[in-house]
Scaffold this active site. Structure first.
Site, PDB file in Angstrom:
ATOM      1  N   GLU A 337       0.825  -1.213   0.000  1.00 36.14           N
ATOM      2  CA  GLU A 337       0.000   0.000   0.000  1.00 36.14           C
ATOM      3  C   GLU A 337       0.859   1.262   0.000  1.00 36.14           C
ATOM      4  O   GLU A 337       0.499   2.272  -0.623  1.00 36.14           O
ATOM      5  CB  GLU A 337      -0.970   0.000   1.183  1.00 36.14           C
ATOM      6  CG  GLU A 337      -1.903  -1.205   1.255  1.00 36.14           C
ATOM      7  CD  GLU A 337      -2.742  -1.418   0.000  1.00 36.14           C
ATOM      8  OE1 GLU A 337      -2.847  -0.507  -0.836  1.00 36.14           O
ATOM      9  OE2 GLU A 337      -3.289  -2.526  -0.141  1.00 36.14           O
ATOM     10  N   TYR A 411      -2.251  -7.283 -11.226  1.00 36.80           N
ATOM     11  CA  TYR A 411      -1.313  -7.353 -10.102  1.00 36.80           C
ATOM     12  C   TYR A 411      -0.080  -8.179 -10.476  1.00 36.80           C
ATOM     13  O   TYR A 411       1.006  -7.636 -10.700  1.00 36.80           O
ATOM     14  CB  TYR A 411      -1.995  -7.973  -8.877  1.00 36.80           C
ATOM     15  CG  TYR A 411      -3.049  -7.102  -8.245  1.00 36.80           C
ATOM     16  CD1 TYR A 411      -2.771  -6.348  -7.113  1.00 36.80           C
ATOM     17  CD2 TYR A 411      -4.340  -7.054  -8.758  1.00 36.80           C
ATOM     18  CE1 TYR A 411      -3.739  -5.558  -6.508  1.00 36.80           C
ATOM     19  CE2 TYR A 411      -5.320  -6.264  -8.171  1.00 36.80           C
ATOM     20  CZ  TYR A 411      -5.009  -5.520  -7.051  1.00 36.80           C
ATOM     21  OH  TYR A 411      -5.972  -4.731  -6.470  1.00 36.80           O
TER      22      TYR A 411
END
Length: 546
Positions: A337, A411
């Protein structure tokens, strides 16, 4: 049994990602209004948001207003503002005059009375209230998370990627236009603390009542889903990181019962900063500080206010998504993150179809973190291990102008595409120059895939259009078909897009060499047909001997 549970866990992760990111085959008028730069959006440029909300936890209710300051680019008398039900607009006003509007679902077309003169700056006051959508499974299903901590105190947070910031506050809900700066003022009960983006400017206790206002200020451009509000029984600790641009304030807001645990566990944060400033360049928001904020869900890349809910475990909730052991060397949420501060918050996609720019580079950042601290082989083990999570079900790039994200492969297929590209660049100094250059060239900007492709092709002096077409716009994995007989190696690419001609590194016995396959058969002479052919594992390809 542990292995079976681990496999089930990974399947659940894959299914949830696929459900979140699945492509639609048909789109509605509302998809277009949400996902395109409509005529009612393109005539004005965001300058400043002044967002003020009161949060009433017992009622799961919010109320407040947003003052939207904008620059007129060309004359128009209708402005589009987005707010999702069940929230409701109480009034639109400009220069103290109430305005009429028409509404299509979550889209409000506000009819302006004042002449909109190009070059002028105007303000629109938007008052609203209601019980916002409650997140069912944040952060994949967005909205407000209304939870309580183990002491029974309210523990609340917002998350809204994909769904849109308009799920909890009125705004221009499209990624192409970032506001230049923003004030976020939050009224909460006095026994709680409210944390948002940027820096805490002030707190204000009302003379009457049991509420306290927390005023936060964001000095840098920010995308809409990057804005967040977090409310809890927080305590704060901090440190100063000596970074590339000087002293960076790193603040941590955690539930008071987790303070000692957090002080030990959050040591990954300065380690992250050191590795990513090396690879990507200076942290993009020194003026706004860096924060980790504990929340009652897994986590999200809110700008300068990264939210954390990984239960103080290494890996992804204690598991290694690469199945190699390397994923347990770091806290997945802190590294992943926070990596988004460079790829998502500094460099932001213009259209949701290009979400791979956020997720592909940031999934790859996990690999680079390992590279920095444990070396290239460890990093390669990790990123190659994540290939087991790739579905190859749909193209990574979604459909444009309808708020449509591509496949969840953005991803780890995205990460392995970048790892493959690193092999083609060969020179690690040049590779770092590319990554840092992207964050410099597109600093605080919204971008398209084409801009990213063109930049990398220019710096590498290679035409990478077919390479990106293969991995971003096609689901097939390039396959090296070959035969090794009579001291002749015969080879070609199959399962490829037009003009795909990526060179690849192989070993013939112990002899390492580059070959340059195309769709047509090619041959090279070898010293012995008994020597095995080994394809370099760092290329995301398949091979087929016949």
């Amino acid at each position: 049994m542990k292995r079976i549970l681990f496999i089930i866990f990974l399947l659940l992760v894959s299914i949830s990602e696929a459900q979140l990111l699945q492509n639609k085959t048909t789109f509605t008028k509302q998809d277009t209004l949400r996902g395109s730069i409509t005529p009612e959006r393109e005539w004005w440029d965001l300058s400043y948001y002044n967002l003020n909300i009161k949060v009433q936890p017992d009622k799961k209710y919010i109320s407040g207003y947003n003052i939207i300051r904008y620059k007129v680019l060309k004359s128009h008398n209708v402005i589009q503002i987005d707010l999702q039900e069940p929230l409701e607009i109480a009034a639109f006003t400009q220069d103290n005059e109430q305005l009429d509007y028409t509404k299509i679902g979550p889209v409000y077309f506000v009819i302006l009375k004042k002449k909109q003169v190009p070059g002028a700056y105007n303000e629109l006051y938007v008052q609203y209230s209601g019980s916002p959508k409650e997140a069912v499974r944040a952060p994949w299903d967005g909205g407000f998370s209304w939870k309580k901590d183990k002491n029974g105190k309210h523990f609340i947070a917002t998350s809204c990627q994909g769904l849109g910031a308009s799920v909890w506050w009125p705004n221009k809900d499209h990624m192409y236009d970032e506001v230049d700066s923003m004030r976020i003022a939050i009224d909460v009960p006095k026994d709680l603390i409210a944390v948002a983006n940027g820096r805490l400017r002030d707190t204000y206790d009302y003379e009457y009542g049991d509420y306290r206002l927390y005023e936060w200020y964001v000095d840098n451009p920010i995308n809409n889903y990057g804005v967040n509000v977090n409310i809890g029984d927080y305590v704060n600790f901090s440190e100063v990181y000596e970074g590339e641009k000087g002293q960076l304030d790193m603040d941590y807001w955690v539930l008071k019962d987790n303070l000692d645990k957090a002080k030990k566990h959050f040591k990954d944060a300065p380690k992250m900063m050191k590795a990513f400033e090396h690879w990507f360049g200076p942290y993009p928001f020194y003026e706004d500080s860096f924060k980790l904020v504990e929340v009652p869900y897994l986590g999200m890349e809110h700008q300068s206010s990264v939210t954390y809910g990984n239960q103080y475990k290494k890996g992804y909730l204690g598991s290694d998504l690469s199945r190699t052991g390397w994923g347990l060397k770091f806290d997945f949420i802190i590294i992943h993150e926070a990596g988004h501060e460079w790829f998502a918050n500094n460099i932001t996609y213009k259209d949701a179809a290009d979400m791979w720019i956020h997720e592909g580079f940031t999934a790859y950042s996990e690999n680079l973190f390992l590279d920095y601290y444990y070396g290239k082989e460890a990093a390669s083990d990790y990123v190659i291990g994540t290939r087991a999570n790739i579905q190859n079900d749909k193209p990574i790039i979604g459909q444009y102008d309808v708020n449509n994200e591509g496949s969840g492969d953005m991803y780890y297929k995205g990460a392995n595409m970048l790892h493959t590209l690193r092999q083609l660049v060969e020179n690690d100094d040049l590779w770092k120059q590319i990554l840092r250059g992207l964050n410099s060239e597109f600093y605080h900007q919204t971008v398209t895939t084409k801009q990213i492709e063109d930049y990398i092709s220019t710096i590498t002096k290679k035409d990478l259009s077919a390479f990106f077409n293969q991995y971003l716009r096609d689901t097939r994995i390039p396959t090296l078909e070959y035969s090794h007989q009579k001291r002749t190696l015969k080879y070609r690419w199959i399962n490829i897009v037009k003009n795909f001609d990526m060179p690849i590194k192989i070993k013939i016995g112990d002899d390492e060499k580059w070959i340059f396959p195309k769709s047509e058969w090619q041959t090279i002479e070898t010293s012995s047909s008994k020597k095995p052919i080994t394809i370099d594992r760092n290329f995301y390809v398949r091979s087929k001997e016949y």
